[in-house]
Design an enzyme around this catalytic site. Sequence first.
Site, PDB file in Angstrom:
ATOM      1  N   GLY A 116       3.082 -21.686  -5.203  1.00  0.00           N
ATOM      2  CA  GLY A 116       1.716 -22.095  -4.920  1.00  0.00           C
ATOM      3  C   GLY A 116       0.870 -21.068  -4.213  1.00  0.00           C
ATOM      4  N   ASP A 170       0.310  -2.673  -2.234  1.00  0.00           N
ATOM      5  CA  ASP A 170       1.757  -2.656  -2.443  1.00  0.00           C
ATOM      6  C   ASP A 170       2.351  -1.378  -1.864  1.00  0.00           C
ATOM      7  OD1 ASP A 170       4.343  -3.449  -4.080  1.00  0.00           O
ATOM      8  OD2 ASP A 170       3.933  -1.337  -4.531  1.00  0.00           O
ATOM      9  N   PRO A 208      -3.838 -11.606  -5.547  1.00  0.00           N
ATOM     10  CA  PRO A 208      -4.757 -10.870  -6.416  1.00  0.00           C
ATOM     11  C   PRO A 208      -4.013 -10.259  -7.599  1.00  0.00           C
ATOM     12  CG  PRO A 208      -5.178 -10.355  -4.112  1.00  0.00           C
ATOM     13  CD  PRO A 208      -3.897 -11.140  -4.151  1.00  0.00           C
ATOM     14  N   ALA A 209      -4.619 -10.316  -8.773  1.00  0.00           N
ATOM     15  CA  ALA A 209      -3.951  -9.793  -9.964  1.00  0.00           C
ATOM     16  C   ALA A 209      -3.868  -8.272  -9.954  1.00  0.00           C
ATOM     17  CB  ALA A 209      -4.700 -10.268 -11.213  1.00  0.00           C
ATOM     18  N   LYS A 257       8.707  -3.678   0.282  1.00  0.00           N
ATOM     19  CA  LYS A 257      10.026  -3.797  -0.327  1.00  0.00           C
ATOM     20  C   LYS A 257      11.119  -3.362   0.636  1.00  0.00           C
ATOM     21  CE  LYS A 257       7.779  -2.146  -4.541  1.00  0.00           C
ATOM     22  NZ  LYS A 257       6.618  -1.566  -3.824  1.00  0.00           N
ATOM     23  N   TYR A 316       8.914   4.332   0.628  1.00  0.00           N
ATOM     24  CA  TYR A 316       7.768   5.225   0.417  1.00  0.00           C
ATOM     25  C   TYR A 316       7.418   5.987   1.688  1.00  0.00           C
ATOM     26  CZ  TYR A 316       6.903   2.232  -3.698  1.00  0.00           C
ATOM     27  OH  TYR A 316       7.016   1.510  -4.859  1.00  0.00           O
ATOM     28  N   GLY A 374      -4.009  -4.624  -7.696  1.00  0.00           N
ATOM     29  CA  GLY A 374      -3.860  -4.079  -6.353  1.00  0.00           C
ATOM     30  C   GLY A 374      -3.734  -2.573  -6.367  1.00  0.00           C
ATOM     31  N   LEU A 375      -3.638  -2.018  -5.177  1.00  0.00           N
ATOM     32  CA  LEU A 375      -3.433  -0.576  -5.015  1.00  0.00           C
ATOM     33  C   LEU A 375      -1.967  -0.326  -4.697  1.00  0.00           C
ATOM     34  CD1 LEU A 375      -4.785   2.321  -4.667  1.00  0.00           C
ATOM     35  CD2 LEU A 375      -4.628   1.855  -2.210  1.00  0.00           C
ATOM     36  N   GLY A 376      -1.334   0.527  -5.487  1.00  0.00           N
ATOM     37  CA  GLY A 376       0.017   0.970  -5.187  1.00  0.00           C
ATOM     38  C   GLY A 376      -0.010   2.286  -4.434  1.00  0.00           C
ATOM     39  N   HIS A 423      13.947  -3.926  -3.482  1.00  0.00           N
ATOM     40  CA  HIS A 423      13.415  -2.794  -4.237  1.00  0.00           C
ATOM     41  C   HIS A 423      14.143  -2.576  -5.562  1.00  0.00           C
ATOM     42  CE1 HIS A 423      10.999   1.099  -3.471  1.00  0.00           C
ATOM     43  NE2 HIS A 423      11.190   0.964  -4.760  1.00  0.00           N
TER      44      HIS A 423
END
Length: 296
Positions: free
Chosen positions: A11, A45, A15-16, A75, A50, A18-20, A108
């Site tokens: 539920g 994300d 947002p569909a 992740k 990273y 995004g910024l990676g 990950h």
Amino acid sequence: MNVPTLTLNNGVTMPALGLGVFQSPPEETAAAVAEALAIGYRLIDTAAAYHNEREVGEGIRRAGVGRDQVFIETKVWVSDYGYDETLHAFDKATSKLGVEQLDLLILHQPATDRFEKTIAAYQGLETLLRDGKVRAIGVSNFMPHHLAELLDGTQVVPAVNQVELHPYFTQPAVQAANAEHGVLTQAWSPIGGITFYPGWGEDRRSVMQDPTLRQIAGEHAKTAAQVMLRWHLQQGRSAIPKSTNPRRIAENFDVFGFTLTDDELARIDALDTGVRSGPDPDVPRPDRFAMVIPEA
């Protein structure tokens, strides 16, 4: 511009687009995140591996957007797999990001040679979800058999499976398995070819130069990258394109004012080569466990 949202299987809305920040240098990440949020992005994300979670948090604060307006996804790296280790990985991530709660926390990769640790790590995610420390949990790079094995040993169906997905590698079996279980497919490398995965296929051709994509882009007065992102969104996927270039960050967000036809979507689907750009999740890589995620 309000980004369209996707409703996860518990539920929660996400947002569909995004910024990676995969491969975004830490010294450039904060500015890129702040720029993206100023433009209208509301999903960021990142990942422990990273090494730029701290800078993501700095960028969010710099943008001055309310915490409840930003969907933060990160992740857990494989060297932090295990039940207690994953609980601590959450503490490390939130400390670096400067937040108390995560919107989405995912594993990950599947640790195929130590899958019992993968199961234990996911059980840690389930505890974090139950305790309200995360709003949704998921996985990344899970093939259908990984997902089936995970479901056999856990209670909560993942909300998201983030996988390599672009016109040259569409992973139809993965998408079908995700859909069967109500798992949202999220595409990493959604415009495959801008940033090649290090060590895999640097000699391959870029999707960006594909004649079909360039023709469709020309018909809509858009770029090939914008067409690919629109393809993801119209087919119900989440996409997280990466860039630190302000112009490209803005360009990647400008994908809501046109619609691809069914024929165009089919032509893009037909570009699939079945060839990965990144590592095969089924190939054990013990070296991954040597990466230590720092405390701060």
